[in-house]
Design an enzyme around this catalytic site. Structure first.
Site, mmCIF file in Angstrom:
data_model
loop_
_atom_site.group_PDB
_atom_site.id
_atom_site.type_symbol
_atom_site.label_atom_id
_atom_site.label_comp_id
_atom_site.label_asym_id
_atom_site.label_seq_id
_atom_site.Cartn_x
_atom_site.Cartn_y
_atom_site.Cartn_z
ATOM 1 N N LYS A 78 22.308 38.241 57.847
ATOM 2 C CA LYS A 78 23.230 38.739 56.820
ATOM 3 C C LYS A 78 24.455 37.813 56.711
ATOM 4 O O LYS A 78 24.544 36.828 57.428
ATOM 5 C CB LYS A 78 23.614 40.189 57.132
ATOM 6 C CG LYS A 78 22.392 41.138 57.200
ATOM 7 C CD LYS A 78 21.740 41.409 55.849
ATOM 8 C CE LYS A 78 20.305 41.881 55.926
ATOM 9 N NZ LYS A 78 20.065 43.237 56.322
HETATM 10 C C1 LIG Z 1 18.945 44.367 56.468
HETATM 11 C C2 LIG Z 1 18.904 45.566 55.615
HETATM 12 C C3 LIG Z 1 19.054 46.859 56.139
HETATM 13 C C4 LIG Z 1 19.027 47.137 57.613
HETATM 14 O O1 LIG Z 1 20.035 46.526 58.326
HETATM 15 P P1 LIG Z 1 19.978 46.592 59.927
HETATM 16 O O2 LIG Z 1 21.361 46.261 60.345
HETATM 17 O O3 LIG Z 1 18.973 45.543 60.351
HETATM 18 O O4 LIG Z 1 19.550 47.946 60.327
HETATM 19 C C5 LIG Z 1 19.148 47.927 55.281
HETATM 20 N N1 LIG Z 1 19.067 47.748 53.956
HETATM 21 C C6 LIG Z 1 18.893 46.539 53.400
HETATM 22 C C7 LIG Z 1 18.824 46.420 51.909
HETATM 23 C C8 LIG Z 1 18.780 45.413 54.210
HETATM 24 O O5 LIG Z 1 18.565 44.200 53.671
#
Ligand SMILES: *Cc1c(COP(=O)(O)O)cnc(C)c1O
Length: 393
Positions: A195
């Site tokens: 991210k």
């Molecule tokens: C990455 C992601 C998540 C989950 O995030 P985590 O921190 O890995 O639990 C949820 N929604 C979207 C759209 C994502 O891309």
């Protein structure tokens, strides 16, 4: 000895699809945390929560958790979502957005997305409302904000709760305001490795609702009334605690928060670099048979977590083949997302068929996500652009 997998010496290294940027500052902060002896939730986590809230402009409750998935789960739990309830979710998302609804025994209702932005639209939400609908989870796809004014208006008219899945959206600006401050019930950010900033694994629930924040704080750590930090530094005897609910184990560690504190200090530079790279693609790919991603309108800002392109109709090479040829040329790409209605679990559990989601279907068949991360060089990007020219023109 024969090394079959060794590339010839003139081959460029494989360009990864995503890579975090971790500097000496993060390493030093983690080492300091390890030396301090406080490795689980404690002072660093508290500092990270405060600084994250300050970045968003202050006046907000910020509750760290060990993933965005955990945060979405706890936000829905705090809002009282349970069996018999329906929660509206876009099909063009990661499975976490919908699975958390199932954790609580409620039913996710998948809807199609805007063909231009791949964001959920107020009209589609309104059309999916039934007497059981309790909430909606808009996803700010790729880092471009949904039309939250319209969504919040529909939600208010039908008394629906709104939890923003902002896993892609830090920092995203919507009409002059940062996502996280837009007035939904809660916004959940992700600090997963790929991210826009990372803590390895981690996330943040942001809300103006003090009761919701208190419930999330309680449920992230076993339903124990106070976290370890408060217990061991208040005048309460250190051995004493009370369990007041059957909670979960979703707390962020100080080791992870130490990474987050330093990543947060770099986020404006990270965003600038992401914008530069997105601009570079938009310039460099303009003459190819590709639909390039929508940018934010004036007064808003894209976080550019993802740079997703779609093959134009009538191009001879298919999406799958294009991905394979790029990989042969040493370029990593991905697909965001295989829509939820195409996955066996959601298809069967929700009795879904592709013709209910024409926009997501058409986009899915044509889409791929190009490498975009702060550690990528301009030369790396030129290589992606040149290879796409070779393959498509
Ligand atoms: C990455 C992601 C998540 C989950 O995030 P985590 O921190 O890995 O639990 C949820 N929604 C979207 C759209 C994502 O891309």
């Amino acid at each position: 000895m024969i090394e079959r997998n060794t590339a010839p010496p003139d081959t460029l290294p494989f360009l990864r699809f995503a890579l975090p940027e971790i500097g000496e500052e993060e390493i030093a902060e983690v080492v300091a945390c390890l030396r301090s002896g406080w490795v689980t939730t404690g002072p660093k986590t508290r500092q990270f929560e405060q600084e994250f809230g300050a970045y968003l402009g202050g006046g907000l409750e910020t509750v760290s958790i060990n993933s965005a998935t955990a945060g979405l789960h706890l936000a829905l739990e705090a809002l009282g979502i349970g069996p018999g309830d329906e929660v509206i979710v876009p099909t063009m998302t990661f499975t976490a957005t919908a699975e958390v609804v199932r954790y609580l025994g409620a039913q996710p209702v998948l809807v199609d997305v805007d063909p231009r932005t791949l964001n959920i639209q107020a009209g589609a939400i309104e059309a999916a409302i039934t007497p059981r609908t309790k909430a909606v989870i808009p996803v700010h796809y790729a880092g471009l904000a949904c039309d939250m004014d319209a969504i919040l208006a529909v939600a208010a008219a039908h008394k629906l709760r709104v939890i923003e899945d902002a896993a892609h959206a830090f920092p995203t600006v919507y009409k002059g305001r940062l996502v996280g401050t837009l007035g939904s019930d809660a916004t959940v950010f992700s600090f997963y490795a790929n991210k826009t900033m990372t803590t390895g694994e981690g996330g943040m629930v942001v809300t103006r609702d003090a009761a919701l924040a208190a419930r999330v704080r309680l449920m992230r750590i076993h339903g124990i009334q106070q976290d370890a930090f408060a217990r061991y530094t208040s005048t309460t005897p250190s051995w004493f605690y009370e369990v007041v609910a059957a909670g979960f184990k979703y707390n962020l560690t100080d080791i992870a928060a130490a990474i987050g504190v330093q990543q947060l200090r770099k986020i404006d530079r990270f965003l600038l670099r992401r914008k530069e790279l997105a601009h570079g693609y938009t310039q460099g790919l303009a003459d190819l048979p590709l639909q390039l991603p929508a940018d934010a309108e004036a007064g808003s800002g894209h976080a550019w977590h993802l740079y997703m392109v779609r093959l134009a109709a009538g191009v001879r090479i298919g999406r799958d083949e294009l991905i394979a040829r790029l990989a042969e040329a040493g370029i990593g790409t991905s697909v965001h997302f295989i829509p939820l209605h195409r996955h066996p679990y959601w298809r069967d559990n929700c009795a879904l068929s592709p013709d209910q989601f024409p926009a997501a279907e058409a986009s899915f068949k044509a889409m791929l996500t190009l490498p975009l991360y702060t550690k990528m060089s301009d030369a790396d990007q030129q290589r992606v652009i040149a290879t796409l020219h070779d393959l498509l023109s």
